[in-house]
Enzyme design. Sequence first.
Site, PDB file in Angstrom:
ATOM      1  N   GLU A 406       0.806  -1.221   0.000  1.00 28.58           N
ATOM      2  CA  GLU A 406       0.000   0.000   0.000  1.00 28.58           C
ATOM      3  C   GLU A 406       0.845   1.280   0.000  1.00 28.58           C
ATOM      4  OE1 GLU A 406      -3.172   0.463  -0.338  1.00 28.58           O
ATOM      5  OE2 GLU A 406      -3.852  -1.620  -0.242  1.00 28.58           O
ATOM      6  N   GLU A 482      -4.226 -10.374  -0.241  1.00 29.76           N
ATOM      7  CA  GLU A 482      -5.094 -10.299   0.935  1.00 29.76           C
ATOM      8  C   GLU A 482      -6.509 -10.646   0.484  1.00 29.76           C
ATOM      9  OE1 GLU A 482      -4.740  -6.543   3.076  1.00 29.76           O
ATOM     10  OE2 GLU A 482      -2.572  -6.537   2.761  1.00 29.76           O
TER      11      GLU A 482
HETATM   12  C1  IPT Z   1      -5.174  -3.684   3.551  1.00 32.63           C
HETATM   13  C2  IPT Z   1      -3.816  -3.522   4.150  1.00 32.63           C
HETATM   14  O1  IPT Z   1      -2.824  -3.933   3.250  1.00 32.63           O
HETATM   15  C3  IPT Z   1      -3.646  -4.266   5.435  1.00 32.63           C
HETATM   16  O2  IPT Z   1      -2.490  -3.790   6.057  1.00 32.63           O
HETATM   17  C4  IPT Z   1      -4.837  -4.078   6.319  1.00 32.63           C
HETATM   18  O3  IPT Z   1      -4.979  -2.727   6.607  1.00 32.63           O
HETATM   19  C5  IPT Z   1      -6.051  -4.539   5.599  1.00 32.63           C
HETATM   20  O4  IPT Z   1      -6.228  -3.793   4.432  1.00 32.63           O
HETATM   21  C6  IPT Z   1      -7.315  -4.339   6.400  1.00 32.63           C
HETATM   22  O5  IPT Z   1      -7.273  -4.863   7.671  1.00 32.63           O
HETATM   23  S1  IPT Z   1      -5.398  -2.228   2.619  1.00 32.63           S
HETATM   24  C7  IPT Z   1      -7.062  -1.922   2.268  1.00 32.63           C
HETATM   25  C8  IPT Z   1      -7.126  -0.620   1.541  1.00 32.63           C
HETATM   26  C9  IPT Z   1      -7.712  -2.925   1.455  1.00 32.63           C
END
Ligand code: IPT
Length: 964
Positions: A406, A482
């Site tokens: 990010e 993710e």
């Molecule tokens: C994404 C991040 O990479 C991670 O660090 C964490 O914040 C997660 O989301 C949520 O818990 S970023 C998001 C803009 C999808």
Amino acid sequence: MITPTDYLEHTGPPLGTLPPRTAPDGLPALDLGGCWGFSWSADSTDLPEGFEAGRGEAAATIDVPSHWQLQGWGRPQYTNSQYPFPLDVPHVPFENEVGSYRRLFEVPQAWRSSGRVLLRFEGVDSTAVVWVNGVQLGLLVGSRLTHEFDVTEHLKAGENLIAVRVHQWSASSYIEDQDQWWLSGIFREVSLRHLPTGVPSDVRVDTDWADGAGSITVTADVPGRFEISELGFTGELGEPVTIQGVLPWSAESPQLYDVTVYGPSGAVHVRTGFRSVSVSDGVFRVNGARTVLRGVNRHDFHPLRGRALTRQDMLDDVLAIKRANLNALRTSHYPPPPYLLQLCDQYGLYVIDECDLETHGFIDVDPEGNPVDDPRWTQALVSRMGSMVTRDRNHPCIVMWSLGNEADTGFNLAAMAAWTKSADPSRPIQYECDRETAYTDVWSQMYTPHQELAAIAQRAEPALPDLAQDARRRAKPYLLCEYGHAMGNGPGGLLEYRDLIESSQRCAGAFVWELIDQGLTTTDAAGNTIVGYGGDLGEVLHSGNFCCDGLLFADRSPSPGMAQVAAVNAPIRLAFGTDSIVISSAYDHTGTANLSYRWTLTDNGIEVDAGELPVPVLGPGDQADVRFPEIPRGADSGELVFTVSVQLAAEAAWAPAGHEIAFAQHVVSAGPARVQLRSPAVAATVFQQDGPDRDSSLERIVSVGPARIDRYTGMLVELGGVTLAGPRLELWRAPTDNDRGPDEATAVASAWSRLGLHRLTHRLTHLDVTGPAVTAVIRTAAAHRRDAVVTTYRWSSDGQQALCEITVEPVGDWTVPVGRIGWVLEQPPEHDTVAWYGGGPGEAYSDSRAASRLGRYESAVPSLHTPYARPQENGQRLDVRWAQVGPLRITGDRPFGLTVSPYSRRQLAETAHNAALRPEDRLFCHIDLAQHGLGSASCGPGPLPEDVLLLTPQTFTLAMEVAP
Ligand code: IPT
């Protein structure tokens, strides 16, 4: 000379440190952890005079490694992407905590007489100036990176003084904006390392594997040779060699070999594995085979120690991940302590090693000044990558390098990638914000909805405007770095993700967000010991409970999500046909010789037969069709269920023999209807009393067998002598984090509030007593709304059981999904144990049910509650045929969801922390025909269309009795 004010704005690489090296094992080291003198100040203008030279007394002592905010100084702050200081790159305010550390140490005489002595820091947050014996050595930047100084010339016999001045904020903080607690200090190991002359101290081992042959090149900073005694092999340093008959390393079979590296005056060791990683034909491969990364994102975290972990913490994490059938972790969002990578090599986990880089706050505010696109930061960023890659390159577990998280895109990221490719062409590079894959080898995204993933899996995603870019990206593998945001109750929809990922070779896999709830142990105003999240520690700016989104609770006990992940990722799949089961292997590299298959047959949940299922050993991806054992079907059989449990036949490094890796069930026959009167219906009776002593409350009652119904409300007040209230129609659930979503305006929980689902009122429209039945019609609606639900309850009884036939008719506009369609039956609080035949042992919802298995279970009521950091709907057991709550037996004519709780939904919704919940004066027993799916909308898509719950007409029959 660095002055106390200017170094905080330093945007370059560390100063005075040695170039990174790849440290072998076996060189002498001296741990400097333990008790250090400590002096703290709240701002950077207040520095202890002469501290570095040993003048003055240290005000206090502190444990190293640790974070000072968790040792009594300052306070932790949790923000997701917001910067806790003004956006004013590269400056930081003087409200900037300072920790001044120092301690004395002695160095063995032999270390000083030959070779070099290094001072090594594994992690200091955020920046630090270091002195030895009053001599300033330089500046550390890169909180989660390893830094070394050569201190040989500065050491003396006897006592030496080391001093470290650490600042909470620095220019580096702008590029370390990860979603986590801001915690400062020397939080990883500090040590002295002796590098004797003529002994290798920087050793690089490159390996490859193909078709049974391993190749290896060992290079070192001194001339010499190497030996792999297990293979009876010796070779020269610097010369590539191929060795026949080596076993490959994979996460499924983590074969390691010990390489002894000899220099002119001594030897060191490196544990290596032979394996290849490649992207070919748009497919991610390990040892040539398409490999699915079944991963989880992992932060270093402990509820008391923050990011200062013990080796045991790391081992606990690795074992938990392995036992959940996962094979990969992403070191979100910084390189981990080196020990974690040793564990991943040893136990077998594929690792995406991620650089310590995130500038998320810029994405939220505006990209102006984002360091990733600013030449002032190029060297610093490339050096961060160099530090990680050089330290970690010998680990076979690492299958991709990640540039960070990010940070949007910019030329500095391209420079980091270019440097990495030149230093290590053997591993693909991953970085999610390289949306056109200009400088990365896999296309990765986060939280992609299923439907989009379905198109991507087929390489049929919408085209990029630039056709050349589009062709390049379309040819690359796809990774969900993710997905499945494990915040609170959920995530839902994992099984469907798995199927999409496995459906196409393009998909390299997916990483659940995240392993552990990042909740810090603290107390609330009422003195409860709570799992603290954003706002609980007095932060000005915070991101609430968004840090509690793990498969493990903060204390590392598993959340129900963990069991679900294990079931979804089970490496053995079982599909039942009429008389046989197709058993298939989802392993990518190894056979199934280590597995055994145990079957059981249950009749209404009671085991009646069991045995071993003979299944041939399956190679990766193979299938076998295995016939069922003969199933006896008696005339008086109830529900017959055939269950197969796949277990480790022998102990593995990561789990004992008998550990279950997969299970599946098949209902062989349903058995007779469960809800029916056993003898002729008895007549309903209305209390009639005369005379001066008449009890007017009794006049309100009509009895049907054991059931006593209030003639004014149409609801039960008693059954078989047990005081009850209900069943009362419920359409609301205590919003989960996913129901609340990231945006209040669009969240389904907000829609429920607007509809007033949490404050429904009820009116008895009529009550008939006709012969054996009592029929009550109740209209349920919220204030200031016309839309209603008309529910008819027809009660009858055989004298022992009360039967209630229910029909639900929505009236008006019910196009918005509801939380649940079900009833609450309030019971005396002393009904504190529940037995049931249905899904269990843990919580499950329509889209998070993979781990739920039919059986007979028993639980104390408190154990049915899931302790999410912020209370919310929880604890449902699915597919329940019957339940006994205290003495009250409840049976449905179709399976129902059962939630028994000492807390009202309202209390769950209104309480900030689990530890602040208080049992009420009654027990809430929820019997639900359905609940809305969980989805993953706290960060990602909501429930799939089939799990969206719309209010439609329903019929349901319940039988209730007090167990004789
Ligand atoms: C994404 C991040 O990479 C991670 O660090 C964490 O914040 C997660 O989301 C949520 O818990 S970023 C998001 C803009 C999808």
